[in-house]
Write an enzyme that holds these catalytic residues in place. Structure first.
Site, PDB file in Angstrom:
ATOM      1  N   THR A   3      38.654 -14.888 -31.822  1.00  0.00           N
ATOM      2  CA  THR A   3      37.445 -15.711 -31.989  1.00  0.00           C
ATOM      3  C   THR A   3      37.856 -17.129 -32.404  1.00  0.00           C
ATOM      4  O   THR A   3      39.047 -17.442 -32.451  1.00  0.00           O
ATOM      5  CB  THR A   3      36.530 -15.127 -33.093  1.00  0.00           C
ATOM      6  OG1 THR A   3      37.223 -15.248 -34.335  1.00  0.00           O
ATOM      7  CG2 THR A   3      36.174 -13.671 -32.830  1.00  0.00           C
TER       8      THR A   3
ATOM      9  N   GLU B  78       8.809  -0.892 -14.530  1.00  0.00           N
ATOM     10  CA  GLU B  78       9.857  -1.916 -14.440  1.00  0.00           C
ATOM     11  C   GLU B  78       9.213  -3.243 -14.049  1.00  0.00           C
ATOM     12  O   GLU B  78       8.502  -3.335 -13.055  1.00  0.00           O
ATOM     13  CB  GLU B  78      10.908  -1.469 -13.402  1.00  0.00           C
ATOM     14  CG  GLU B  78      11.888  -2.523 -12.938  1.00  0.00           C
ATOM     15  CD  GLU B  78      12.702  -3.170 -14.059  1.00  0.00           C
ATOM     16  OE1 GLU B  78      13.390  -2.458 -14.792  1.00  0.00           O
ATOM     17  OE2 GLU B  78      12.627  -4.419 -14.189  1.00  0.00           O
TER      18      GLU B  78
ATOM     19  N   GLY C  24      29.293  -3.888 -31.093  1.00  0.00           N
ATOM     20  CA  GLY C  24      28.458  -3.426 -29.985  1.00  0.00           C
ATOM     21  C   GLY C  24      27.247  -4.300 -29.717  1.00  0.00           C
ATOM     22  O   GLY C  24      27.258  -5.512 -29.971  1.00  0.00           O
ATOM     23  N   ALA C  25      26.201  -3.657 -29.212  1.00  0.00           N
ATOM     24  CA  ALA C  25      24.974  -4.368 -28.853  1.00  0.00           C
ATOM     25  C   ALA C  25      23.810  -3.579 -29.408  1.00  0.00           C
ATOM     26  O   ALA C  25      23.944  -2.406 -29.726  1.00  0.00           O
ATOM     27  CB  ALA C  25      24.868  -4.470 -27.341  1.00  0.00           C
TER      28      ALA C  25
ATOM     29  N   ASP D 262      30.803  -5.037 -26.354  1.00  0.00           N
ATOM     30  CA  ASP D 262      29.487  -5.542 -25.945  1.00  0.00           C
ATOM     31  C   ASP D 262      29.098  -6.838 -26.656  1.00  0.00           C
ATOM     32  O   ASP D 262      28.223  -7.564 -26.197  1.00  0.00           O
ATOM     33  CB  ASP D 262      28.400  -4.506 -26.279  1.00  0.00           C
ATOM     34  CG  ASP D 262      28.461  -3.274 -25.407  1.00  0.00           C
ATOM     35  OD1 ASP D 262      29.361  -3.196 -24.551  1.00  0.00           O
ATOM     36  OD2 ASP D 262      27.610  -2.385 -25.580  1.00  0.00           O
TER      37      ASP D 262
ATOM     38  N   CYS E 251      28.081   7.130 -23.644  1.00  0.00           N
ATOM     39  CA  CYS E 251      27.761   7.307 -22.225  1.00  0.00           C
ATOM     40  C   CYS E 251      27.258   8.718 -21.931  1.00  0.00           C
ATOM     41  O   CYS E 251      26.607   8.954 -20.906  1.00  0.00           O
ATOM     42  CB  CYS E 251      28.990   7.002 -21.381  1.00  0.00           C
ATOM     43  SG  CYS E 251      29.753   5.437 -21.845  1.00  0.00           S
TER      44      CYS E 251
ATOM     45  N   ALA F   1      37.392 -10.242 -31.626  1.00  0.00           N
ATOM     46  CA  ALA F   1      36.134  -9.550 -31.316  1.00  0.00           C
ATOM     47  C   ALA F   1      36.227  -8.970 -29.913  1.00  0.00           C
ATOM     48  O   ALA F   1      36.846  -9.571 -29.013  1.00  0.00           O
ATOM     49  CB  ALA F   1      34.953 -10.501 -31.433  1.00  0.00           C
TER      50      ALA F   1
HETATM   51  P1  FAD Z   1      29.708   0.465 -29.581  1.00  0.00           P
HETATM   52  O1  FAD Z   1      30.417   1.518 -28.826  1.00  0.00           O
HETATM   53  O2  FAD Z   1      28.239   0.440 -29.506  1.00  0.00           O
HETATM   54  O3  FAD Z   1      30.131   0.567 -31.098  1.00  0.00           O
HETATM   55  C1  FAD Z   1      29.636  -0.311 -32.054  1.00  0.00           C
HETATM   56  C2  FAD Z   1      29.617   0.374 -33.408  1.00  0.00           C
HETATM   57  O4  FAD Z   1      29.583  -0.632 -34.393  1.00  0.00           O
HETATM   58  C3  FAD Z   1      28.393   1.230 -33.642  1.00  0.00           C
HETATM   59  O5  FAD Z   1      28.751   2.551 -33.966  1.00  0.00           O
HETATM   60  C4  FAD Z   1      27.678   0.542 -34.799  1.00  0.00           C
HETATM   61  O6  FAD Z   1      27.110   1.475 -35.703  1.00  0.00           O
HETATM   62  C5  FAD Z   1      28.820  -0.188 -35.467  1.00  0.00           C
HETATM   63  N1  FAD Z   1      28.397  -1.364 -36.251  1.00  0.00           N
HETATM   64  C6  FAD Z   1      27.687  -2.439 -35.817  1.00  0.00           C
HETATM   65  N2  FAD Z   1      27.527  -3.325 -36.813  1.00  0.00           N
HETATM   66  C7  FAD Z   1      28.150  -2.808 -37.895  1.00  0.00           C
HETATM   67  C8  FAD Z   1      28.318  -3.257 -39.223  1.00  0.00           C
HETATM   68  N3  FAD Z   1      27.824  -4.404 -39.622  1.00  0.00           N
HETATM   69  N4  FAD Z   1      28.996  -2.463 -40.065  1.00  0.00           N
HETATM   70  C9  FAD Z   1      29.502  -1.288 -39.670  1.00  0.00           C
HETATM   71  N5  FAD Z   1      29.362  -0.813 -38.425  1.00  0.00           N
HETATM   72  C10 FAD Z   1      28.700  -1.565 -37.549  1.00  0.00           C
HETATM   73  N6  FAD Z   1      29.089   2.115 -20.291  1.00  0.00           N
HETATM   74  C11 FAD Z   1      29.762   2.460 -19.170  1.00  0.00           C
HETATM   75  O7  FAD Z   1      30.710   1.769 -18.792  1.00  0.00           O
HETATM   76  N7  FAD Z   1      29.396   3.566 -18.449  1.00  0.00           N
HETATM   77  C12 FAD Z   1      28.364   4.351 -18.826  1.00  0.00           C
HETATM   78  O8  FAD Z   1      28.069   5.371 -18.173  1.00  0.00           O
HETATM   79  C13 FAD Z   1      27.631   3.997 -19.988  1.00  0.00           C
HETATM   80  N8  FAD Z   1      26.573   4.735 -20.378  1.00  0.00           N
HETATM   81  C14 FAD Z   1      25.925   4.389 -21.528  1.00  0.00           C
HETATM   82  C15 FAD Z   1      24.845   5.169 -21.932  1.00  0.00           C
HETATM   83  C16 FAD Z   1      24.172   4.859 -23.092  1.00  0.00           C
HETATM   84  C17 FAD Z   1      23.007   5.674 -23.508  1.00  0.00           C
HETATM   85  C18 FAD Z   1      24.594   3.746 -23.886  1.00  0.00           C
HETATM   86  C19 FAD Z   1      23.898   3.416 -25.163  1.00  0.00           C
HETATM   87  C20 FAD Z   1      25.655   2.967 -23.481  1.00  0.00           C
HETATM   88  C21 FAD Z   1      26.320   3.283 -22.301  1.00  0.00           C
HETATM   89  N9  FAD Z   1      27.396   2.506 -21.863  1.00  0.00           N
HETATM   90  C22 FAD Z   1      28.054   2.852 -20.711  1.00  0.00           C
HETATM   91  C23 FAD Z   1      27.815   1.301 -22.584  1.00  0.00           C
HETATM   92  C24 FAD Z   1      28.985   1.583 -23.497  1.00  0.00           C
HETATM   93  O9  FAD Z   1      28.711   2.685 -24.289  1.00  0.00           O
HETATM   94  C25 FAD Z   1      29.231   0.337 -24.349  1.00  0.00           C
HETATM   95  O10 FAD Z   1      29.525  -0.739 -23.489  1.00  0.00           O
HETATM   96  C26 FAD Z   1      30.389   0.516 -25.311  1.00  0.00           C
HETATM   97  O11 FAD Z   1      30.178   1.600 -26.162  1.00  0.00           O
HETATM   98  C27 FAD Z   1      30.579  -0.763 -26.117  1.00  0.00           C
HETATM   99  O12 FAD Z   1      31.557  -0.593 -27.056  1.00  0.00           O
HETATM  100  P2  FAD Z   1      31.551  -1.416 -28.415  1.00  0.00           P
HETATM  101  O13 FAD Z   1      32.756  -0.968 -29.183  1.00  0.00           O
HETATM  102  O14 FAD Z   1      31.376  -2.833 -28.098  1.00  0.00           O
HETATM  103  O15 FAD Z   1      30.220  -0.972 -29.156  1.00  0.00           O
END
Ligand code: FAD
Length: 552
Positions: free
Chosen positions: A276, A183, A116-117, A286, A45, A283
Site C-alpha cells: 500500500t 434485476e 474482503g468486501a 477484494d 464460494c 493489502a
Molecule cells: P474474504 O475471503 O471475504 O475474507 C475477509 C475476512 O476479513 C472476513 O472473514 C472478515 O470477517 C474479515 N475482516 C474484515 N474486516 C476485519 C476486521 N476489521 N477485523 C478482523 N477481521 C476482519 N469467487 C470466485 O472466484 N469463485 C466463486 O465461485 C465465488 N463464489 C462466491 C460465493 C459467495 C457466496 C461469496 C460471498 C463469494 C464468492 N466468491 C467467489 C468471491 C470470493 O469468495 C472472494 O473474492 C474472496 O473470498 C476474497 O478474499 P478476501 O481475502 O479478499 O476476503
C-alpha cells in the site's frame, strides 16, 4: 533489531494464503491472523451450495481450523477478534476480542490487510426487516437455511442476477422454493455482453424462475407470513424471504481511517507487489484496486483466485522476494441450472468503457464435442481480439460440459499475449466425447483469423442491416420457412452456384449480407461469392446470434 512480526487482518482467501506462505518462507518470524468472524479459511464460494443442501455439513465448508494453523504452520489464529484501528506511527493495531470485549494492542513489523468486501445493502424502505438476507459468511448461510426450514419457506425473491444471485436462485429452486429474480439491468449477468446473457435467461425461464429484468426494488414491507416486495415499476411480489445479491464494495474502513491511499475505484491502492502507500502495510483480495490486464484500467475483482495469488505474492514481498502481480483478467465461471457461464479478459462493454476502439468480435456456436457422439451441446462463444494485430482481448462462453475448459485455455493465451493466429494453431485434447479435431478454441481462432486475413468480411446484428444491403438467408428453404430475419431472401447454399445470375441480378452491385444458423454455411457462401467479385459480409453468429441479440 525488532523480531519480525507479521500480522494479518482477515483470515480467509487472501489472508490465510499470505499467512501460510509467509511461514513457508520464514520459519522464525511470528505470524498472527485476526478475523472478526467465528471461522477462518472457509469456503465462501461453497455457501450457495450449503444453502442448497448440496454441501450438507457446515464443517465441510471449513478448509482449515485455527488448531490446524497452529499445528501445521505455527500460526496464531484469533477468531472473533476485530481489528479496530491501525496506528501506523507506532506500528500497532488495536484489537477487540468480541467474546470478552477486551481491547488490546499488537505490534507489527509488517501488516497484511485482507478484509474482503461487504455486500451492498441499498437504503430501500424496509431493508432491515427480518427475512431479508445477504450471503457472505457461514453464519449468513446458516441463517438462510434456518429461515427456509423453520418457516417452511415456499418462495424467495432474489434481488440481483449476478454470480451470487444466479447461484442462489439455482440452490433455492433445488430446495423446492419458487423463485422470482429482480434485476435492474435489462439482462442477467450484467458484466457480460447482452447477447451472451440471453441463453442464461432462457434457461432460467425454462426452469421456472420468474425473471423480471429492467426493474428494481422500491421497498419491502412485512405482511402476514412473509414479505411484500414492491418494484420501481409498481409490481408487487409476496414472498417468504429475500436474498439481496446486488454486489459488493471493498472493505476499506480500516485502511481509510489509517490514511492509506485509495484508488479511483474505491479499493485500497497497491503497487505490483501488493504494497500500500505505507511500505510496511500490504493489502490483497477484494479490498484492493487492481489493474485490468487487458484494458490497463483500474478495476475491482471480487474473485477468489486473485485474492489467493495476491496473498501469496504479498508474503513473498514481505519475505524479501521480488514479485510482480500481473493484474486481473476477471476470469470467472458460474453454474446456473446446468449451464456454465464463463468469461475471461474484456467484454465488448468493458472495451467500450475503456475507450478501446481497436477490436473486432466474432460469435460462434460450436458443439462441445463432435455431433456424432451422443449428447453434444452448443457452446455459445464471443471472442474479442485486436483488429490491428490479432491479440486476444477476451472470451465469453455459455454452454454445458467443457465450456470452462475453453475459457481457461483462452485465459492463459491472453496472459501470454497470444493472438488469434495462436488459437488457430493450438493443439488441444481431442477424443469424440470431449471435443473435436478442430476444437471450439481452434474454431474461434480460425474464424477470427479469417476475418483478419480478409477472407471473411463481417457484419454485426447489433448494428442493424442497412436498407441498401441485400440480406440473404443461405439455409435450406424449410429452415427459412420456419423462421427468418424480416427482409431476407432465401438462396440455399446448395443452390447458390447454379443461381449465380440471380445473385448478380438481385444485388445489382449492392453489398450482400449472408447468414445461416451459426455462420458456417454463410462463410462458405461468402467465399464462393467474394471470389466471383461480389461485395459480401457474413453476419456474425448467424440467426442464433440474431435471436440472442434480441432480433434487432
Ligand atoms: P474474504 O475471503 O471475504 O475474507 C475477509 C475476512 O476479513 C472476513 O472473514 C472478515 O470477517 C474479515 N475482516 C474484515 N474486516 C476485519 C476486521 N476489521 N477485523 C478482523 N477481521 C476482519 N469467487 C470466485 O472466484 N469463485 C466463486 O465461485 C465465488 N463464489 C462466491 C460465493 C459467495 C457466496 C461469496 C460471498 C463469494 C464468492 N466468491 C467467489 C468471491 C470470493 O469468495 C472472494 O473474492 C474472496 O473470498 C476474497 O478474499 P478476501 O481475502 O479478499 O476476503
Amino acid at each position: 533489531m525488532q523480531a519480525q512480526r507479521i500480522l494479518v487482518i482477515g483470515g480467509v482467501a487472501g489472508g490465510a494464503s499470505a499467512a501460510a506462505r509467509a511461514r513457508r518462507l520464514n520459519e522464525t518470524c511470528e505470524i498472527i491472523v485476526f478475523d472478526r468472524g467465528p471461522f477462518v479459511s472457509f469456503a465462501n464460494c461453497g455457501l450457495p451450495y450449503y444453502v442448497g443442501d448440496v454441501i450438507r455439513e457446515e464443517k465441510d465448508l471449513i478448509v482449515a481450523s485455527p488448531e490446524l494453523f497452529k499445528r501445521r504452520f505455527d500460526i496464531d489464529v484469533r477468531t472473533r477478534s476485530e481489528v479496530l484501528s491501525i496506528d501506523r506511527d507506532a506500528h500497532e493495531i488495536l484489537v477487540r476480542d468480541l467474546e470478552s470485549g477486551r481491547e488490546y494492542r499488537e505490534r507489527y513489523t509488517q501488516l497484511v490487510l485482507s478484509p474482503g468486501a461487504r455486500p451492498v445493502r441499498p437504503p430501500f424502505e424496509g431493508i432491515d426487516l427480518p427475512g431479508i438476507f445477504v450471503l457472505r459468511t457461514i453464519p449468513d448461510s446458516a441463517l438462510i437455511r434456518a429461515w427456509i426450514e423453520e418457516r417452511e419457506a415456499r418462495h424467495a425473491v432474489v434481488v440481483g442476477a449476478g454470480f451470487i444471485g444466479l447461484e442462489m436462485a439455482e440452490n433455492l429452486v433445488r430446495r423446492g422454493l419458487a423463485v422470482t429474480m429482480i434485476e435492474l439491468a435489462e439482462q442477467v449477468m450484467p458484466p457480460l455482453d447482452p447477447e451472451m446473457a440471453r441463453p442464461v435467461e432462457d434457461r432460467l425461464r425454462e426452469r421456472g424462475v420468474d425473471l423480471r429484468l429492467g426493474d428494481g426494488v422500491a421497498g419491502f414491507e412485512q405482511r402476514a407470513g412473509g414479505l411484500r416486495v414492491t418494484t420501481s415499476a409498481g409490481a408487487t411480489v409476496d414472498t417468504s424471504m429475500v436474498i439481496l445479491a446486488v454486489g459488493v464494495r471493498p472493505e476499506t474502513t480500516l485502511a481509510q481511517e489509517a490514511g492509506l491511499e485509495l484508488g479511483e475505484t474505491g479499493g485500497i491502492h497497491v503497487d505490483d507487489s501488493m504494497r500500500t502507500s505505507d511500505p510496511d502495510i500490504f493489502a490483497v483480495g477484494d479490498a484492493v484496486e487492481v489493474r485490468d490486464f487487458v484494458t490497463g484500467k483500474p478495476s475491482l475483482a471480487a474473485l477468489a483466485g486473485p485474492a489467493n495469488r495476491q496473498g501469496r505474492l504479498a508474503a513473498d514481498a514481505i519475505c524479501g522476494r521480488t514479485v510482480k502481480f500481473r493484474g486481473v483478467q476477471l476470469t470467472s465461471v458460474c453454474g446456473a441450472f446446468d449451464l456454465v457461464v464463463a468469461s475471461t479478459g474484456a467484454t465488448e462493454k468493458a472495451l467500450i468503457r475503456a475507450g478501446i476502439e481497436d477490436y473486432e468480435a466474432v460469435h460462434l456456436h460450436p458443439g462441445n464435442h463432435v455431433g456424432y457422439y451422443p449428447g453434444a451441446s452448443p457452446i455459445h462463444m464471443k471472442l474479442l481480439f485486436a483488429r490491428s494485430d490479432g491479440r486476444i482481448l477476451g472470451l465469453q462462453a455459455v454452454g454445458e460440459a467443457g465450456t470452462e475448459r475453453r475459457v481457461d485455455v483462452v485465459a492463459m493465451a491472453i496472459q501470454m499475449g497470444a493472438t488469434v493466429f495462436d488459437l488457430e494453431q493450438a493443439e488441444l485434447c481431442y477424443a469424440p466425447q470431449f471435443g473435436a479435431a478442430k476444437d471450439p478454441v481452434n474454431m474461434a481462432g480460425m474464424v477470427a483469423a479469417n476475418v483478419l486475413r480478409g477472407d471473411l468480411p463481417l457484419a454485426h446484428w447489433k448494428n442493424g442491416v442497412p436498407e441498401d444491403v441485400v440480406l440473404v438467408d443461405v439455409r435450406d428453404s424449410d429452415e427459412y420457412a420456419e423462421e427468418h430475419v424480416p427482409g431476407a431472401i432465401n438462396l440455399p447454399l446448395g443452390e447458390l452456384r447454379d443461381r449465380l445470375d440471380e445473385v448478380t441480378e438481385i444485388s445489382a452491385g449492392r453489398e450482400i449480407w449472408l447468414y445461416c444458423v451459426v455462420g458456417q454455411r454463410a462463410y462458405y457462401a461468402t467465399r464462393a461469392l467474394v471470389q466471383r467479385g461480389h461485395r459480401v459480409r457474413n453476419l456474425s453468429g448467424g440467426i442464433t446470434t440474431w435471436r440472442a441479440a434480441g432480433r434487432p
